[in-house]
Motif scaffolding. Sequence first.
Motif, short mmCIF file in Angstrom:
data_model
loop_
_atom_site.label_atom_id
_atom_site.label_comp_id
_atom_site.label_asym_id
_atom_site.label_seq_id
_atom_site.Cartn_x
_atom_site.Cartn_y
_atom_site.Cartn_z
N VAL A 199 -10.15 -4.36 8.72
CA VAL A 199 -8.77 -3.97 8.97
C VAL A 199 -8.80 -3.01 10.15
O VAL A 199 -9.61 -2.08 10.17
CB VAL A 199 -8.14 -3.28 7.73
N THR A 200 -7.98 -3.25 11.15
CA THR A 200 -7.99 -2.38 12.31
C THR A 200 -6.59 -2.14 12.84
O THR A 200 -5.69 -2.96 12.63
CB THR A 200 -8.90 -2.96 13.43
N ALA A 201 -6.42 -0.99 13.51
CA ALA A 201 -5.14 -0.69 14.15
C ALA A 201 -5.33 -0.70 15.67
O ALA A 201 -4.48 -0.24 16.42
CB ALA A 201 -4.64 0.68 13.70
N GLY A 238 -1.57 -1.49 3.45
CA GLY A 238 -1.01 -2.80 3.10
C GLY A 238 -2.01 -3.90 3.43
O GLY A 238 -2.23 -4.83 2.63
N ASP A 239 -2.65 -3.79 4.60
CA ASP A 239 -3.69 -4.76 4.97
C ASP A 239 -4.90 -4.70 4.04
O ASP A 239 -5.46 -5.73 3.66
CB ASP A 239 -4.17 -4.50 6.41
N ILE A 240 -5.30 -3.47 3.70
CA ILE A 240 -6.46 -3.32 2.80
C ILE A 240 -6.18 -4.02 1.46
O ILE A 240 -7.03 -4.74 0.93
CB ILE A 240 -6.79 -1.82 2.56
N VAL A 241 -4.96 -3.84 0.95
CA VAL A 241 -4.61 -4.48 -0.33
C VAL A 241 -4.62 -6.00 -0.20
O VAL A 241 -5.16 -6.70 -1.07
CB VAL A 241 -3.23 -3.99 -0.84
N GLY A 277 0.82 -1.21 0.00
CA GLY A 277 0.00 0.00 0.00
C GLY A 277 0.85 1.25 0.00
O GLY A 277 0.36 2.36 0.19
N ASP A 278 2.15 1.08 -0.17
CA ASP A 278 3.08 2.20 -0.04
C ASP A 278 3.91 2.32 -1.33
O ASP A 278 3.70 1.56 -2.27
CB ASP A 278 4.00 1.91 1.17
N GLN A 279 4.82 3.27 -1.38
CA GLN A 279 5.73 3.41 -2.52
C GLN A 279 7.15 3.24 -2.00
O GLN A 279 7.66 4.10 -1.29
CB GLN A 279 5.60 4.81 -3.14
N VAL A 280 7.78 2.14 -2.35
CA VAL A 280 9.16 1.95 -1.93
C VAL A 280 10.05 2.89 -2.74
O VAL A 280 9.92 2.99 -3.96
CB VAL A 280 9.60 0.48 -2.16
N LYS A 281 10.93 3.61 -2.04
CA LYS A 281 11.81 4.54 -2.74
C LYS A 281 13.20 3.96 -2.94
O LYS A 281 13.82 4.13 -3.97
CB LYS A 281 11.88 5.86 -1.97
N SER A 282 13.71 3.31 -1.89
CA SER A 282 15.05 2.70 -2.02
C SER A 282 15.23 1.59 -1.00
O SER A 282 14.51 1.53 0.00
CB SER A 282 16.14 3.76 -1.81
N MET A 283 16.15 0.72 -1.28
CA MET A 283 16.51 -0.34 -0.33
C MET A 283 18.02 -0.45 -0.32
O MET A 283 18.68 -0.19 -1.33
CB MET A 283 15.91 -1.67 -0.76
N LEU A 284 18.52 -0.86 0.82
CA LEU A 284 19.95 -0.88 1.06
C LEU A 284 20.17 -2.11 1.92
O LEU A 284 19.60 -2.21 2.99
CB LEU A 284 20.24 0.38 1.89
N GLY A 285 20.97 -3.06 1.45
CA GLY A 285 21.08 -4.26 2.27
C GLY A 285 22.46 -4.86 2.32
O GLY A 285 23.26 -4.74 1.39
N LYS A 293 -16.38 -4.39 -10.86
CA LYS A 293 -17.02 -3.71 -9.74
C LYS A 293 -15.94 -3.39 -8.70
O LYS A 293 -15.18 -4.29 -8.31
CB LYS A 293 -18.07 -4.66 -9.14
N PRO A 294 -15.84 -2.15 -8.27
CA PRO A 294 -14.79 -1.83 -7.28
C PRO A 294 -15.09 -2.47 -5.93
O PRO A 294 -16.24 -2.74 -5.59
CB PRO A 294 -14.84 -0.31 -7.17
N ILE A 295 -14.04 -2.70 -5.17
CA ILE A 295 -14.17 -3.15 -3.78
C ILE A 295 -14.38 -1.92 -2.92
O ILE A 295 -13.59 -0.97 -2.96
CB ILE A 295 -12.90 -3.93 -3.36
N ARG A 296 -15.45 -1.95 -2.14
CA ARG A 296 -15.81 -0.77 -1.34
C ARG A 296 -15.10 -0.78 0.02
O ARG A 296 -15.20 -1.75 0.77
CB ARG A 296 -17.32 -0.71 -1.12
N VAL A 297 -14.41 0.31 0.31
CA VAL A 297 -13.70 0.43 1.59
C VAL A 297 -14.36 1.51 2.43
O VAL A 297 -14.46 2.66 2.00
CB VAL A 297 -12.21 0.80 1.35
#
Lengths: 435, 435
Positions: free
Chosen positions: B102-104, B313-316, A149-157, B5-9
Motif C-alpha cells: 500500500v503506498t501514497a 482503507g487500502d490496508i483493510v 479503515g475509518d469511522q463514519v460519523k454522519s451522512m447527508l444526501g 494468525k494476525p496479518i503483519r503490517v
Amino acid sequence: MAEQKPIRVGLLGAGTVGSQTARLLVEQQDELAQRIGRPIELSGIACLDPDEVNFPWIDKSLLTTDTMSVVKNADIVVELIGGTGVARTFVLEALNNGASVVTANKALLAKYGPELYKAAEDNNVDIYFEAAVGGAIPIVRPLRESLVGDQVKSMLGIVNGTTNYILDEMTTKGLDFDVALKEAQEKGYAEADPTGDIEGYDAANKAAIMATLGFHTNVGIDDVTVEGITHITADDIAAATAEGKVVKLLAVVDHTDDGVSARVYPALIRQEHPLASVHGSFNAVFVRAEYADDLMFYGRGAGGAPTASAVVGDIVTVARHITAGCTGPAIRMYNDYPIAPLSSAKASFAVRFLIHDKPGVLLQVAKEFADRGISINGVNQDLKPTATEPGYDGEIQQLRLVTHMTDETTLRDAVEAVCKLDSVTGEPSIIRVLD
Amino acid sequence: MAEQKPIRVGLLGAGTVGSQTARLLVEQQDELAQRIGRPIELSGIACLDPDEVNFPWIDKSLLTTDTMSVVKNADIVVELIGGTGVARTFVLEALNNGASVVTANKALLAKYGPELYKAAEDNNVDIYFEAAVGGAIPIVRPLRESLVGDQVKSMLGIVNGTTNYILDEMTTKGLDFDVALKEAQEKGYAEADPTGDIEGYDAANKAAIMATLGFHTNVGIDDVTVEGITHITADDIAAATAEGKVVKLLAVVDHTDDGVSARVYPALIRQEHPLASVHGSFNAVFVRAEYADDLMFYGRGAGGAPTASAVVGDIVTVARHITAGCTGPAIRMYNDYPIAPLSSAKASFAVRFLIHDKPGVLLQVAKEFADRGISINGVNQDLKPTATEPGYDGEIQQLRLVTHMTDETTLRDAVEAVCKLDSVTGEPSIIRVLD
C-alpha cells in the motif's frame, strides 16, 4: 482467452435499466473481457413480454418469461425487477443456487438486506448493489471499502431526483407543490403514482442502506423516520429564498452516543452549501468521517445509462472475483447499535404561523416557546402570504421564526400551543434548518 | 478469531501520514479485525531516527532504522517514504518477496507504475494506492472498480492543495504570487522548497495516474504537459474576478481520437462551476464517462489523518484479499493509446497584453489573430494594471482578449507577433479558459 469458459450473466428485467445494462455488456464485450481477464456472456433476459422488447443490441433468442430458468443458468444474476415480492424469491434462489447477485433494488435491501447478506455469506457468493443508492455515483463501494479503515460519523444526501426536481421547479418558478408535481409528471420526471418519491419512502430505503453500510449495524426501512415534501408550500420556498436558503429533501444518517438514526426530511440549507447547487435529477451524498473528514460524491442519481454504468461496474467486480475464485466478501454487521429515540435528535427549526396581527401576538408566541425552553434565533414578519396558502383570508400575515437547537417533540408541543392562540389561524409550517 | 494468525503490517516512514496510519491501526484494532475477519498487527515501523518518534500509540520497540527487515517481515508493506529512489527498491523487494504493498507515493507510481504493477501481477500480490491521488477522496478505487463497466472520457481535477491555497489567497486578498507563496510557507501550507507544488509537478504525477487508470493505458510523468502557477499575477486574478471567474490549477486528462492527453495548467473557470468553490486544501475530481455522465468526488486532499484514512482503507482491502486468498487483481493496461500531440488540444485562451494605447493598436492586435485564423470572443480595456505588474511604467494599459477555440501553438505564435508591435510592452499573460 478464447478457450476460457465465459461467465454467464442473467438479467431479470428488460426495462430502462435492464435494456441499457444489456447494451453496455454487448457493446463493450471485448473491452470488458480484457478488464476481467475472462469473457462474459449474456445468458438470458427475463421479461414480462418478449414481443415488447426491441433493441438492436438484444438478441431476441435470449428473451424469456421463464425467470427461474434465467436464475438457474447464470453465474451472475442481475435483479432489475424491483419491489420486495418476487425479487426476493429470485435473489434468494440465485444465492442459494451458488450464483452471485447484482441488484439496484433499494427497497429489497432496506427490507430484507440482512437475510440476503447472510444467504450470500452462507453460499460464499457476492451481492453487490452500487446502483441502489445514488444511481451512477460510487457511494456503496467507497463505504464498503475505501472508508473501511475509518469511522463514519454522519451522512447527508440528496438521493431522490424526483423530489429534487419538484423543489427546484417550485424555487425557480414560484410554483405550489401540486402544480410542480403535475408538471413533473407530464414531463416524465415523476411517476403516475408519485407516492414513493414525494412521501420520502424511496429516500428512506437509501437512508437505511447508507446507515447499515456506514455504521456496520442493521438499519431497516422500519427504523427510518420519514417526512416527505407534500406539505411544502410556495410560501415556504419564498421564505427560504428571502433568507438565502433553499429547501432540499435530505436523507440523514447519524451515529451518536444515543445510537444510530436514519431520517428523511425536507430541510432549509444555505445557498452556499455544496448540496444547495445539486439540481434536477442529480444526487449528492456528503460523508463525515472521523479521520477522512468531509467527503462529497456527486453525479446522476437515476436514468437508464447512468444506472446501468453502476450495474455493469458491479458485474465486472463480481466477475473478477469469480475469475480469482474469491467471491463472498461478506457485508459484516458486527455492531448492534440501538436506534436513537426521536427525542435525541436536536435540530434548529424554521416555523411559520399565519396570524391576525394584533398587539401582543409576538409576545404570546414567544412565551409558548420560552416556557418549553426553546430559544428563538430570529423572528420575521416581512412576507405576505400568497392566496393559495391554506387558511388565507386576505387579512392574515406570516410570522416566521427560527429556533435554536431543540428536539422535535418539544418543538411540536410549542407549535401546538401557539396554534391554540386566538390570533393564530391556518396550518403551521415546520421545516428543519441545516446548520 | 483469537487463534487466527494476525496479518503483519510493516510501515515504512513515521512522519505525518505514517504516525497517523499507526494511530488508526492501533486505536481501531478490534473494529478492523471485525471488518477483515482476521486481526492485523503492526509488525514494524522503519524510520530515520527512532528517538525522534514519540507518539503515545506507537510501541517504541517496533521502531527501527533497518527498513529492509520491516519489508521482509510483513504481509503488507505500507510505503510512506516518498520519492522515486529507495522507495522503489523497497516496494519492488516487498512485491518480489510475496508481500502486498500500500503506498501514497504518486511520484513513484507516475514514474515506475508499469514496473510495479507487473511485479505485483507476477507475484500475485496487491498494490493499492488510494492516497496517491486526492488524499482521503476515494477516486482511485472508483476508477479501478466502479467505473470499470464504463468508458471514461475525461477527468478534471483540483489535486494540489498548496497551489489551491495560494490562488485562494491571491483572490481574496489581492496578493501577488510571491507574497501569497511566502504567506503560505509561513503558515505551513507550502514547503520550504515549493517547486514541486507551484510548478505543477505534484499535480502532474496525479494526472499521470488518473490517465493510466481511467484509460487503461500507460501514461507516465514524462507524458504530462505541465504549466505551474508562478506566472499568475494579481492583475490576472483581478481580470478573472471582473469576468466572474476564478483561476484554479487543474489536472486535465482526455481521451479523444488523437490519443490520450494528460495536462496540468492554471485555467479560468466560471464562479458557478462546482470546482470554483473548492477552496484551500480541499481537492475535487470531476469525471465524465460515456454512460455514467458527470461525477464529482470532493474531500481533503492532504493532511495526516485524512491521508491515513485512505491508507488504512487500502490496508483493510488488501487484508481482506489475503484472508480470502485472492490477492493480485491486476491493473490492466491493455490499451496502447498514443499520447495526443499538443497541437490537437484546442482551448479558449484569455490573453492579456500591456500596451501604450494609441489609435489603431486594437486593429493591429486583431489582425495578428485574424491572420492565424483565431477568432476573438471578447476584448476589454477597462482594468488598469497594478504597479507591481512587470513592465509597469505608469502609462501603460491592459488589453485583454478571450479567443474562441484554437490550439496552443497557433495561439503562442499570434501572441509573439503581437508582442513585436511597437505599442506593446512587458510580458503577455496567457491563461486557458474552461468552457
